[in-house]
Motif scaffolding. Sequence first.
Motif, PDB file in Angstrom:
ATOM      1  N   ALA A  35      15.123   2.214  15.703  1.00 40.70           N
ATOM      2  CA  ALA A  35      15.312   1.801  17.099  1.00 40.70           C
ATOM      3  C   ALA A  35      13.555   1.472  17.997  1.00 40.70           C
ATOM      4  N   ARG A  36      12.785   2.227  17.095  1.00 40.63           N
ATOM      5  CA  ARG A  36      11.053   2.425  17.230  1.00 40.63           C
ATOM      6  C   ARG A  36      11.161   0.840  18.040  1.00 40.63           C
ATOM      7  N   ARG A  45      10.423  -4.876  23.547  1.00 40.36           N
ATOM      8  CA  ARG A  45      10.575  -4.960  24.263  1.00 40.36           C
ATOM      9  C   ARG A  45       9.461  -4.987  25.204  1.00 40.36           C
ATOM     10  N   GLU A  46       9.261  -6.300  26.123  1.00 38.70           N
ATOM     11  CA  GLU A  46       7.410  -6.800  26.743  1.00 38.70           C
ATOM     12  C   GLU A  46       8.233  -6.118  28.274  1.00 38.70           C
ATOM     13  N   ASN A  47       9.273  -6.475  28.875  1.00 36.99           N
ATOM     14  CA  ASN A  47       9.653  -6.176  29.980  1.00 36.99           C
ATOM     15  C   ASN A  47      10.917  -5.039  30.340  1.00 36.99           C
ATOM     16  N   LEU A  76      20.637  -2.127  24.498  1.00 37.86           N
ATOM     17  CA  LEU A  76      19.176  -2.379  24.885  1.00 37.86           C
ATOM     18  C   LEU A  76      19.750  -2.966  26.761  1.00 37.86           C
ATOM     19  N   ASP A  77      19.475  -4.526  26.132  1.00 36.98           N
ATOM     20  CA  ASP A  77      20.061  -5.090  26.802  1.00 36.98           C
ATOM     21  C   ASP A  77      20.684  -4.577  28.385  1.00 36.98           C
TER      22      ASP A  77
END
Length: 269
Positions: free
Chosen positions: A127-128, A134-136, A165-166
Amino acid sequence: MSPRAKDLSNGFHGLPRADEIKHLALATDDLLDRLESARSRVDRSLTQQRRFVADASHELFTPIAGLRTLLEEARLHPGETDLDELLSDALEGVGRLQTIVTDLLVLAKVGANTPDAFVTVDLGEMARTAVSRRENGVPVRLRLAPGVRADVVNAEITRLLADLLDNAQRHARHAVLVEVCRNGRYGELSVADDGDGIAAADRERIFERFTRLDTARCRDRGGTGLGLTIARDIAEAHRGTIDVEDSSTGGARFVLRLPLAGHRSPEHP
């Protein structure tokens, strides 16, 4: 006893007894019930397959029709066509087609892995790593218990986590929370947002193929409509589950449960 009477007597003794007839009738009824049940399952499977093919065809047809319209307009009015705009719109349509086809291929391959495809991973570290890439998007907070290890197909669980996450960042207002912990013989990985949440009546429907709950989750913002379907298929292929519930911040909380390393069995939580 006369020979004829003896023959009749032997004939009667050769007939099945009443309890044997009853047992045969019950066995026949049971067989017929099982055949009917099997036929019903096959009919449901065929119905689902036909519906899926129809839905997939519709999803593919939409960008194809858009591309065709763009190209026909350009051919009819070449002098009025902005080439840069045409190419940009065409590439967008091709990109959507590629995304749909990629998701369909992933869906077809889930569950087809051999035992040697599974590796032992630390769910918290996974998960980390996923969040660090993810940059944004809406900020993601982590709450990770150490040493929660599971046997997984790395690429599939990575895809599942990316989809969650998305989804969370798309609907969150201010923050997303990712947690990993132990729950008995299972490891739990959850992704929660502080958005509008998902109504209880829709919590199973969102895992169906090509499901979008409302117009806000349009094709541009809501992806292909296959992300959560793929997530559930991946979870089940790992002898796990994925469910959605209310988050403590009022949004939706997706919870993936996987057997801890060394505990993969046919049983579900």
